[in-house]
Write an enzyme that holds these catalytic residues in place. Structure first.
Site, PDB file in Angstrom:
ATOM      1  N   ASP A 227       0.834  -1.193   0.000  1.00 62.66           N
ATOM      2  CA  ASP A 227       0.000   0.000   0.000  1.00 62.66           C
ATOM      3  C   ASP A 227       0.879   1.257   0.000  1.00 62.66           C
ATOM      4  O   ASP A 227       1.871   1.334   0.739  1.00 62.66           O
ATOM      5  CB  ASP A 227      -0.894  -0.023   1.237  1.00 62.66           C
ATOM      6  CG  ASP A 227      -1.794   1.182   1.338  1.00 62.66           C
ATOM      7  OD1 ASP A 227      -2.665   1.329   0.467  1.00 62.66           O
ATOM      8  OD2 ASP A 227      -1.631   1.972   2.294  1.00 62.66           O
TER       9      ASP A 227
ATOM     10  N   GLU B 288       1.767  -0.441  -5.017  1.00 61.64           N
ATOM     11  CA  GLU B 288       0.821   0.614  -5.344  1.00 61.64           C
ATOM     12  C   GLU B 288       1.681   1.860  -5.527  1.00 61.64           C
ATOM     13  O   GLU B 288       2.148   2.446  -4.545  1.00 61.64           O
ATOM     14  CB  GLU B 288      -0.193   0.828  -4.231  1.00 61.64           C
ATOM     15  CG  GLU B 288      -1.223   1.895  -4.586  1.00 61.64           C
ATOM     16  CD  GLU B 288      -2.173   2.213  -3.443  1.00 61.64           C
ATOM     17  OE1 GLU B 288      -3.372   2.418  -3.706  1.00 61.64           O
ATOM     18  OE2 GLU B 288      -1.715   2.263  -2.279  1.00 61.64           O
TER      19      GLU B 288
END
Length: 715
Positions: free
Chosen positions: A347, A384
């Site tokens: 993330d 990401e």
């Protein structure tokens, strides 16, 4: 809570590494890092809530350690750190706050009293240290025995064969009628044969779990009486989230059982990891673990001692800190080796490439430590590639071993099918995004192609809403992105207009088909294949209810969509040319034609002027399968049929001239999004140069069969 006096039991020196709490030599060896502490106490919490404090006095390399005799697995514990409290320098040691061990393999309890957990009084930047004891109001660490159920042999699915399915552990089974109620919403629910059957019949190879690290609710949610559903608020990087266990205290065993069940079905497990921030939030947040241990060693600070935030979550872990690098790599190895996972999705991964909060560096210490680790280098590593700042948007900029969520792919497909863009950028996305990844030794499968994800509209909502509808989040619809690139097709939200509904489902099939037929690695969002809606909410992070849970009730719309999705995944799996591991380069194939050709609807090849016609809404893609560059598991090249993919986003039907005989002796329609089941209404066999009508806003896939010898292809 009562505090029992420290015992006179002699604490042995123990060893500094590995960090954490380990049963050994008739006791438990504790080791925790704090370079700024003056003293550290291990606090053993009894069943009645009373506490026994034991000071560990050995310090090696900034690690405080000691072996406490008589302690056994199952013991709840925490740390109290004595040291400087000087917020102007980022120092927030406060022995009144009981701290979770960053290396705890199990965490129990919840944050129940924000006031007790706050380390300050009044102004967090200038106020004095709080003297309110947080024991009884904060989570606790638990000593764990090593081992557990076998996680089975890892499937090791080649990336080019992967189809990723992003899923929430709880939401997937919370409403499943055929899973025992006690197992719904748990690790064992996902391991249940009914769950495995759905995944296997869909054809996905890899599940990507939303965060399963132990997490806790943010202060804003606690004050509002809400809960964090997605889990992007980590507390412990080694402990599986306890509330996904069907039996309290058995989350480690149940997680391993889930992994074993998925592995037995030849399905990989990737976990979404959040190493960019923690649940402690900004300076006004609670002191639960890292902040009280050694805030400057863990969190990014300015030169003036203020916390820096490039995540939008209040704090940022400092990827340039050796303490953080060790924490991250130790955690990843544990989940890989002990819990059996096959890879990780990172993330806000750009923060990992910004040590001290500086410019992005693909060769930063953290990113290099992960990719050069002998264990982690064999995992699927997915970034990401953005954070909360402009500098952090790095799609295409990560290093050779990193796959990336391709946000450009998502945006281009959404724009094309709603008629908002031409075909120039679409061509790159369909063919593996070579403009982004054909450098630095990367492959097309390192583009993780997606149209939807947990963050944003579901597929159904993407074609049903022009605007977000996040009122239920309690933030006056201010949260969530406004850049949805969605289209409601004439009516906002639910409708009984048959024409609107038909166009919406066709557009959904267009998006799904394009995703599965593009070169690269496709990622599906759980529930899209069953026509799931969130009522237009594009940021349901705090809605742990029917809004976010999958609805397994069959309907007239969900059944055809599921069948269509299964058909698509099967076509991809059986067609090596549609999932090639090498970029198209115009190389000459055995047929004498280039490996990839772009056609206009009139059957002629694109010229340079055509690419700059932004009013074009149609594109034909020819892939020669005689030299697909795909390989079998032994590494030998394999051949395939050739394929013609026609995408038409225009409002009116389109006449298309098929390529000549030099491309295919015949053409067989294989998939047509203008029908609910994907079966084409065109004749089963079409001749070269035939003129066919492609329906408005639809996709047509045709196969050009060729005779070839089964088995390896001569390079």
């Amino acid at each position: 809570m009562a505090t029992r006096p420290a015992s006179d039991t002699q604490v042995l020196a123990g060893r500094p590494f590995p960090l954490g709490a380990y049963p050994e030599a008739g006791g438990v060896r504790f080791a925790v890092t704090s370079a700024v502490a003056d003293a550290v106490e291990v606090c053993l919490i009894a069943d009645d809530g009373s506490e026994r404090r034991i000071e560990v006095t050995e310090r090696t390399f900034g690690v405080w350690h000691g072996l406490v005799p008589g302690v056994t697995p199952g013991q709840r514990y925490g740390y109290r750190v004595h040291g400087p409290y000087d917020p102007s320098r980022g120092l927030r040691c406060n022995p009144a706050k009981l701290l979770v061990d960053p290396y705890a393999y199990r965490i129990t309890g919840r944050l129940t009293n924000l006031h007790a957990a706050q380390g300050f009084v009044g102004d967090p930047a200038r106020g004095p240290a709080s003297t309110v004891d947080s024991l009884g109001s904060v989570p606790l660490s638990v000593v764990m025995s090593p081992g557990g159920p076998d996680t089975g042999a890892k499937p090791e699915v080649p990336f080019e064969e992967s189809v990723i399915y992003e899923v929430h552990v709880k939401g997937f089974t919370q409403q499943h009628p055929f899973i025992p109620e006690a197992l719904r919403g748990t690790y064992l629910g996902l391991a249940h044969p009914v769950s495995i059957e759905h995944l296997a019949r869909l054809g996905v190879t890899t599940v990507e779990l939303l965060p399963v690290h132990a997490f806790t609710d943010e202060p804003s949610l606690i004050r509002a009486g809400r809960h964090n559903y997605w889990g992007y608020s980590p507390l412990g990087y080694f402990a599986p989230h306890p509330r996904y266990a069907s039996e309290p205290g058995r989350e480690v065993e149940e997680f391993r059982t889930m992994v074993a069940a998925l592995h037995a079905a030849n399905i990989e497990v990737i976990v979404d990891v959040v190493f960019n921030h923690t649940c402690e939030g900004g300076p006004d947040g609670p002191t639960l673990s890292l902040r009280g241990l050694d805030a400057p060693a863990y969190y990014l600070h300015t030169k003036r001692g203020h916390m820096a935030d490039i995540t939008g979550c209040g704090n940022t872990l400092d990827a340039g800190s050796p303490t953080v690098v060790r924490l991250v790599t130790d955690s990843l190895r544990y989940w890989t080796q002990e819990l059996g996972v096959d890879g990780f999705r990172f993330d806000l991964a750009s923060t990992l490439g910004r040590p001290r909060g500086g410019m992005f560096d693909r060769d930063s210490t953290m990113l290099t430590a992960i990719t050069t680790d002998p264990v982690l280098s064999g995992c699927k590593l997915i970034a990401e590639p953005w954070d909360a700042t402009g500098e952090g948007y790095r799609v295409g900029d990560f290093g050779a071993q990193w796959a990336e969520w391709n946000g450009r792919y998502r945006d281009t497909l959404r724009d094309f099918w709603r008629g908002a863009t031409g075909v120039r950028d679409l061509a790159f996305r369909l063919s593996g995004s070579s403009d982004l990844y054909d450098h630095n030794l990367r492959r097309p499968w390192q583009s993780i192609n997606f149209v939807t994800a947990h963050d944003g509209f579901t597929l159904r909502d993407l074609v049903s809403y022009n605007e977000k509808h996040n009122e239920d989040n309690g933030e006056d619809n201010r949260d969530g992105t406004n850049d949805n690139r969605s289209w409601n097709h004439g009516v906002e939200g639910e409708t009984d207009d048959a024409g609107v509904l038909a166009l919406r489902t066709r557009q959904a099939r267009n998006l799904l088909a394009t995703l599965l037929l593009s070169t690269g690695t496709p990622m599906l969002t759980a529930g899209d294949e069953m026509w799931r809606t969130q009522g237009g909410n594009n940021n349901a992070y705090c809605l742990d209810d029917e809004t976010s849970w999958l609805d397994w009730t069959p309907s007239a719309a969900s059944e055809p969509m599921l069948a269509f999705a299964r058909r698509l995944v099967r076509i991809r799996a059986e067609s090596p040319a549609l999932r090639q591991p090498e970029f198209f380069e115009g190389r000459t194939t055995p047929s004498g034609k280039p490996d990839l050709i772009w056609f206009r609807p009139d059957g002629e090849e694109f010229d340079e002027v055509d690419w700059f016609d932004d009013d074009r809404r149609s594109l034909c893609l020819w892939i020669d399968g005689s030299n697909s560059q795909a390989r079998n598991r032994e590494g030998a090249l394999v051949t395939d049929h050739s394929w013609l993919l026609i995408l038409h986003a225009g409002d009116e039907p389109l006449e298309v001239v098929l390529p000549g005989r030099e491309y295919g002796e015949t053409y067989k329609p294989t998939l047509d999004t203008s029908t609910a089941d994907g079966v084409s209404t065109h004749p089963a066999v079409l001749e070269p140069k035939a003129r066919i009508t492609v329906e408005a806003r639809s996709l047509l896939l045709l196969r050009a069969p060729r005779d070839f010898i089964e088995g390896p292809q001569t390079p």
